[in-house]
Design a protein around this motif. Structure first.
Motif, PDB file in Angstrom:
ATOM      1  N   THR A  56       0.821  -1.211   0.000  1.00  0.00           N
ATOM      2  CA  THR A  56       0.000   0.000   0.000  1.00  0.00           C
ATOM      3  C   THR A  56       0.853   1.259   0.000  1.00  0.00           C
ATOM      4  O   THR A  56       0.624   2.176  -0.793  1.00  0.00           O
ATOM      5  N   ASN A  59       2.675   1.717  -3.349  1.00  0.00           N
ATOM      6  CA  ASN A  59       1.767   2.094  -4.426  1.00  0.00           C
ATOM      7  C   ASN A  59       1.299   3.542  -4.306  1.00  0.00           C
ATOM      8  O   ASN A  59       1.004   4.178  -5.312  1.00  0.00           O
ATOM      9  N   LEU A  62       4.021   5.570  -6.178  1.00  0.00           N
ATOM     10  CA  LEU A  62       4.470   4.910  -7.400  1.00  0.00           C
ATOM     11  C   LEU A  62       5.172   5.859  -8.364  1.00  0.00           C
ATOM     12  O   LEU A  62       6.186   5.504  -8.965  1.00  0.00           O
ATOM     13  N   ARG A  80       5.485  -2.126 -11.310  1.00  0.00           N
ATOM     14  CA  ARG A  80       4.369  -2.892 -10.750  1.00  0.00           C
ATOM     15  C   ARG A  80       4.826  -3.490  -9.427  1.00  0.00           C
ATOM     16  O   ARG A  80       5.825  -4.205  -9.359  1.00  0.00           O
ATOM     17  N   ILE A  81       4.093  -3.155  -8.360  1.00  0.00           N
ATOM     18  CA  ILE A  81       4.399  -3.668  -7.032  1.00  0.00           C
ATOM     19  C   ILE A  81       3.541  -4.906  -6.793  1.00  0.00           C
ATOM     20  O   ILE A  81       2.322  -4.867  -7.018  1.00  0.00           O
TER      21      ILE A  81
END
Length: 89
Positions: A56, A59, A62, A80-81
């Protein structure tokens, strides 16, 4: 450790250093950036994190992560996590 693993670890260490030096992330939040660059291709970098909290927080930042990655590798990529558990499925 393979040459690729070493390369990914080295680049991600540099990215995390840029993030820390950017001043855009509180020192109290930086430990939640514990992560690993698991793949890198022409369009995307995939970063693995241990849990939902790390997922969380990363992101939410990001764009900063993508900008720091671009500084390190010299190319704009989508980041992309993913959570480690999802990576193993």
């Amino acid at each position: 450790m393979t040459t690729l693993d070493f390369y990914l670890n080295d680049k991600w260490t540099q990215v995390l250093k840029y993030i820390a030096e950017s001043g855009q992330v509180s020192q109290t939040v930086l430990p939640y950036y514990e992560s690993k660059l698991v793949s890198l291709d022409d369009d995307e970098a995939v970063v693995s994190v241990a849990n939902f909290v790390n997922f969380t927080i990363m992101n939410q930042n990001l764009l900063l992560i993508e900008n720091c990655l671009e500084e390190v590798i010299g190319k704009k990529l989508k980041v992309r996590i993913v959570q480690q558990d999802d990576l193993n499925k």
